[in-house]
Scaffold this active site. Structure first.
Site, PDB file in Angstrom:
ATOM      1  CG  ASN A 222      56.918  37.830  77.255  1.00 55.06           C
ATOM      2  OD1 ASN A 222      57.630  38.046  78.221  1.00 55.06           O
ATOM      3  ND2 ASN A 222      57.301  38.118  76.023  1.00 55.06           N
TER       4      ASN A 222
ATOM      5  NE  ARG B  67      63.790  43.955  75.006  1.00 57.30           N
ATOM      6  CZ  ARG B  67      63.586  44.763  73.965  1.00 57.30           C
ATOM      7  NH1 ARG B  67      64.625  45.294  73.336  1.00 57.30           N
ATOM      8  NH2 ARG B  67      62.366  45.044  73.564  1.00 57.30           N
TER       9      ARG B  67
ATOM     10  CD  GLU C  77      58.934  37.587  72.200  1.00 50.97           C
ATOM     11  OE1 GLU C  77      57.742  37.540  71.873  1.00 50.97           O
ATOM     12  OE2 GLU C  77      59.436  38.534  72.848  1.00 50.97           O
TER      13      GLU C  77
ATOM     14  CG  HIS D 282      53.075  44.522  71.047  1.00 48.09           C
ATOM     15  ND1 HIS D 282      54.321  44.293  71.608  1.00 48.09           N
ATOM     16  CD2 HIS D 282      52.877  45.850  71.150  1.00 48.09           C
ATOM     17  CE1 HIS D 282      54.853  45.438  71.991  1.00 48.09           C
ATOM     18  NE2 HIS D 282      53.992  46.401  71.735  1.00 48.09           N
TER      19      HIS D 282
ATOM     20  NE  ARG E 263      64.743  45.249  97.984  1.00 49.43           N
ATOM     21  CZ  ARG E 263      63.913  45.368  99.011  1.00 49.43           C
ATOM     22  NH1 ARG E 263      62.609  45.366  98.804  1.00 49.43           N
ATOM     23  NH2 ARG E 263      64.377  45.488 100.229  1.00 49.43           N
TER      24      ARG E 263
ATOM     25  CG  HIS F 152      57.689  43.114  81.680  1.00 47.80           C
ATOM     26  ND1 HIS F 152      58.774  43.955  81.525  1.00 47.80           N
ATOM     27  CD2 HIS F 152      57.058  43.081  80.487  1.00 47.80           C
ATOM     28  CE1 HIS F 152      58.789  44.435  80.293  1.00 47.80           C
ATOM     29  NE2 HIS F 152      57.761  43.918  79.642  1.00 47.80           N
TER      30      HIS F 152
ATOM     31  CG  HIS G 203      62.853  39.582  73.918  1.00 45.41           C
ATOM     32  ND1 HIS G 203      62.304  40.752  73.432  1.00 45.41           N
ATOM     33  CD2 HIS G 203      64.020  39.422  73.238  1.00 45.41           C
ATOM     34  CE1 HIS G 203      63.091  41.264  72.502  1.00 45.41           C
ATOM     35  NE2 HIS G 203      64.152  40.470  72.372  1.00 45.41           N
TER      36      HIS G 203
ATOM     37  CG  HIS H 254      63.400  41.760  80.090  1.00 40.62           C
ATOM     38  ND1 HIS H 254      63.662  40.750  79.195  1.00 40.62           N
ATOM     39  CD2 HIS H 254      62.823  42.761  79.365  1.00 40.62           C
ATOM     40  CE1 HIS H 254      63.257  41.110  77.988  1.00 40.62           C
ATOM     41  NE2 HIS H 254      62.766  42.318  78.053  1.00 40.62           N
TER      42      HIS H 254
ATOM     43  N   GLY I 169      51.955  39.114  77.715  1.00 39.96           N
ATOM     44  CA  GLY I 169      52.844  39.164  78.858  1.00 39.96           C
ATOM     45  C   GLY I 169      52.594  40.310  79.809  1.00 39.96           C
ATOM     46  CG  HIS I 170      53.370  45.175  80.321  1.00 38.82           C
ATOM     47  ND1 HIS I 170      52.298  46.015  80.488  1.00 38.82           N
ATOM     48  CD2 HIS I 170      54.387  45.698  81.055  1.00 38.82           C
ATOM     49  CE1 HIS I 170      52.649  47.020  81.272  1.00 38.82           C
ATOM     50  NE2 HIS I 170      53.905  46.867  81.629  1.00 38.82           N
TER      51      HIS I 170
END
Length: 240
Positions: free
Chosen positions: A10, A48, A73, A189, A21, A13, A46, A53, A211-212
């Site tokens: 993922n 959203r 997602e 997750h 920035r 991020h 994802h 993001h 991902g993160h």
């Protein structure tokens, strides 16, 4: 023969960092290409509703690249369904979404939203898109996922990642039920180098989406090294 397990990376991020920035760096598409070169089997993004993001142009560019399966997602809304039907990613994972949350909190309540999900999944399937539902590892949610027409469930591993007692057993039972119902089982997750092994060892789990943690580790070791280590740990758990 032990069935293989895939790693979906993922890259949300990466876009979070860019957006902090402004400008175009780091570029999610460039990172997607690097992730696949390092061994990722697919890319998850994802989109959203608030575009915090990943943005529409990111999704369009990554899908147009077509260098790896793209897992989109999305929330169960008409807007997102229309976007998915236009982009035609390899797969869609429907997730719960709240504007105020930092990240996805908990699984989708398929039982409660059965009617809406049945209609959306039918539209996505008609467009040739494979549909996954991101759910908590509860039997009722697994059964409802099969009933509304999903091909895949992605088990929410957040409670396991936070060391909730008995959660690995819940994941194992849900993975078995998923396979019994003829659905493909994914999970994700909060997975890390330290906790990925027991989940990867569940033989019914065919894919992990992470991902993160990988983006965070990339700051220390570089993204290719982080992806290679995650794959090594997954495969090591698989052959035990």
């Amino acid at each position: 023969m032990t069935e293989t397990i895939r790693l979906g990376v993922n890259i949300d991020h990466v876009a979070t960092l860019r957006n902090a920035r402004g400008g175009v760096h780091p570029d999610p598409l460039t990172v997607a290409k690097a992730a696949v070169a390092a061994g990722a089997d697919g890319i998850t993004i994802h989109l959203r509703e608030d575009r915090r993001h990943i943005r529409d142009e990111d999704a369009e560019r990554i899908r147009a690249w077509n260098g790896a399966p793209v897992n989109l997602e999305m929330a169960a809304t008409d807007e997102m369904t229309e976007i998915a039907c236009r982009l035609k990613p390899h797969a869609v994972c429907i997730v719960p979404e709240k504007r105020e949350e930092i990240t996805t909190e908990g699984g989708l309540d398929v039982v409660r939203h059965r009617a809406t999900l049945t209609l959306i999944i039918a539209r996505l399937n008609a467009a040739g898109i494979r549909v996954s539902l991101f759910i908590d590892p509860e039997p009722a949610q697994v059964r409802a996922s099969a009933e509304v027409g999903a091909a895949v469930v992605e088990l929410h591993t957040g409670a396991y990642a936070h060391d909730k007692p008995g959660e690995l057993e819940h994941l194992a039972a849900a993975a078995r039920l998923t396979a019994e119902l003829g659905l493909e089982c994914h999970a994700g997750h909060g997975l890390t180098f330290a906790n990925v092994g027991p989940v990867a060892a569940l033989k019914q789990v065919r894919e992990l989406n992470i991902g993160h943690y990988l983006i965070g580790e990339a700051l220390l070791t570089g993204l290719p090294a982080a992806i290679r280590e995650m794959r090594r740990l997954m495969l090591q758990a698989r052959v035990r």
